[in-house]
Design a protein around this motif. Structure first.
Motif, PDB file in Angstrom:
ATOM      1  N   THR A 236      -1.529  -7.425  -5.492  1.00  0.00           N
ATOM      2  CA  THR A 236      -3.045  -6.935  -5.011  1.00  0.00           C
ATOM      3  C   THR A 236      -2.919  -5.890  -4.052  1.00  0.00           C
ATOM      4  OG1 THR A 236      -3.750  -8.931  -5.981  1.00  0.00           O
ATOM      5  CG2 THR A 236      -5.286  -7.716  -4.627  1.00  0.00           C
ATOM      6  N   TYR A 239      -1.386  -2.839  -5.002  1.00  0.00           N
ATOM      7  CA  TYR A 239      -2.557  -1.832  -6.037  1.00  0.00           C
ATOM      8  C   TYR A 239      -3.572  -1.210  -5.034  1.00  0.00           C
ATOM      9  CZ  TYR A 239      -6.241  -1.214  -9.463  1.00  0.00           C
ATOM     10  OH  TYR A 239      -7.248  -0.807 -10.038  1.00  0.00           O
ATOM     11  N   ARG A 240      -4.064  -2.015  -4.255  1.00  0.00           N
ATOM     12  CA  ARG A 240      -5.112  -1.431  -3.333  1.00  0.00           C
ATOM     13  C   ARG A 240      -4.590  -0.407  -2.438  1.00  0.00           C
ATOM     14  NH1 ARG A 240      -8.760  -6.622  -1.345  1.00  0.00           N
ATOM     15  NH2 ARG A 240      -9.560  -7.293  -3.480  1.00  0.00           N
ATOM     16  N   SER A 241      -3.369  -0.552  -1.999  1.00  0.00           N
ATOM     17  CA  SER A 241      -2.772   0.735  -1.361  1.00  0.00           C
ATOM     18  C   SER A 241      -2.641   1.725  -2.052  1.00  0.00           C
ATOM     19  CB  SER A 241      -1.517   0.101  -0.561  1.00  0.00           C
ATOM     20  OG  SER A 241      -1.698  -1.010   0.238  1.00  0.00           O
ATOM     21  N   ASP A 243      -4.277   2.498  -4.750  1.00  0.00           N
ATOM     22  CA  ASP A 243      -5.872   3.151  -4.970  1.00  0.00           C
ATOM     23  C   ASP A 243      -6.096   3.815  -3.781  1.00  0.00           C
ATOM     24  OD1 ASP A 243      -7.482   2.974  -7.239  1.00  0.00           O
ATOM     25  OD2 ASP A 243      -8.851   1.726  -6.455  1.00  0.00           O
ATOM     26  N   ILE A 244      -5.940   3.303  -2.763  1.00  0.00           N
ATOM     27  CA  ILE A 244      -6.600   3.974  -1.425  1.00  0.00           C
ATOM     28  C   ILE A 244      -5.731   5.414  -1.313  1.00  0.00           C
ATOM     29  CG2 ILE A 244      -6.366   3.962   1.073  1.00  0.00           C
ATOM     30  CD1 ILE A 244      -6.954   0.858   0.691  1.00  0.00           C
ATOM     31  N   LYS A 312     -17.037  -2.683  -8.649  1.00  0.00           N
ATOM     32  CA  LYS A 312     -15.974  -3.685  -8.956  1.00  0.00           C
ATOM     33  C   LYS A 312     -16.366  -4.523 -10.268  1.00  0.00           C
ATOM     34  CE  LYS A 312     -13.672  -5.143  -4.743  1.00  0.00           C
ATOM     35  NZ  LYS A 312     -13.230  -6.410  -4.034  1.00  0.00           N
TER      36      LYS A 312
END
Length: 317
Positions: A236, A239-241, A243-244, A312
């Motif tokens: 997670t 993935y968020r990194s 995405d950022i 989201k």
């Protein structure tokens, strides 16, 4: 230190309990008991209950088996005050305990506990019965641990803030603690099997062995779940990194025309005809937004802006 003696229900062995003697009055209850042999009295008088686990097997008298040691369990990994120790000695005809009342009484009523213990066929069966209660307490601890693990899984599903990783690591520490509690219990099992060969066919040994196997199964399953949570948390975060970084990259590319044209028009040349145009300012804004629009259209056509601006709730199926 002395011990009060109680004969088993079948009359074949005797239980010496130092706690009973202490409750009867400053440890004097067993002083008149000549049946407490000098070797056992000397073992009782060796000192206080140790603060670490130890198991010893030896030949008692002439070729008779003897199992003795100290079992220390901590019910709360963050509170040393919950540490309780039990000293024990088992032979063919005697079971000697010290610290038993503070160790296990509470899992069942004392009267029932004593009846069940004295109903054992042999001293080693009685000791294994006591240790089975320790494993039963372990299941109670594991129930609390499972509730915390379920909470972690719910938080992982609903939201994954930065605090969740620390919560999972705390669970990992707790699991290591409970695993450490099982090690001495397993060691006593093998020591009993080594010293009292006939005990393996008894019901007490079978119950104790099965409870240990059940506890180990829980340990392995919880460890697997925690590993899965850690991997999911890592995925997670990655993935968020990504995405950022993707979002920042798109915004950087979109603002490139403004940066480039602003740098050009910000140069201090003495002749820049655009600065004298009546509509030069508005034309420059139009050029900037035109290039930004073209770049955004191109990025969107390539699929590089997918999910960046979606909420989201819309991402969930």
């Amino acid at each position: 230190m002395d011990a009060a003696s109680t004969r088993s229900a079948n009359g074949r062995w005797v239980w010496y309990d130092a706690d009973d003697a202490a409750r009867a009055g400053n440890g004097t209850a067993g002083k008149g008991d000549d049946s407490l042999r000098s070797e056992l009295r000397e073992w009782l008088e060796q000192g206080r209950i140790a603060d670490r686990n130890r198991v010893r097997t030896a030949a008692y008298d002439e070729g008779a088996p003897r199992l003795h040691g100290t079992l220390v369990l901590v019910s709360d990994p963050r509170d040393e005050e919950t540490k309780h120790g039990l000293r024990y000695l088992a032979t063919n005809g005697e079971l000697v305990t010290a610290g038993l009342s503070r160790f296990f009484i509470g899992t069942m009523r004392e009267e029932r506990f004593r009846t069940r213990l004295l109903a054992s066929e042999t001293p080693i069966d009685a000791l294994l019965f006591v240790l089975s209660l320790a494993v039963e307490r372990y299941f109670d601890w594991m129930d609390r641990f499972e509730r915390q693990l379920t909470r972690a899984k719910s938080q992982m599903r609903d939201t994954n803030g930065g605090h969740l990783f620390q919560f999972i690591m705390d669970l990992r520490y707790d699991l290591l603690h409970w695993n450490a509690q099982l090690i001495p219990l397993n060691e006593i099992r093998f020591a009993a099997e080594e010293t009292f060969r006939d005990a393996r066919s008894g019901e007490a040994f079978s119950v104790y062995r099965l409870r240990l196997e059940r506890a180990q199964m829980l340990q392995d399953e919880y460890e697997s779940e925690i590993d899965s949570l850690l991997k999911l948390d890592e995925m997670t975060i990655n993935y968020r990194s990504n995405d950022i970084m993707k979002t920042l990259t798109v915004f950087t590319v979109l603002l490139t025309p403004m940066t480039a044209l602003g740098a050009i028009w910000g140069m201090n040349f003495s002749y820049m005809p655009e600065t004298d145009w009546k509509w030069g300012y508005f034309a420059s804004l139009a050029v900037i937004f035109l290039f930004m629009g073209v770049i955004y259209w191109y990025l969107k056509r390539q699929g590089w802006t997918e999910n960046l601006l979606r909420a989201k709730a819309r991402d969930r199926p």
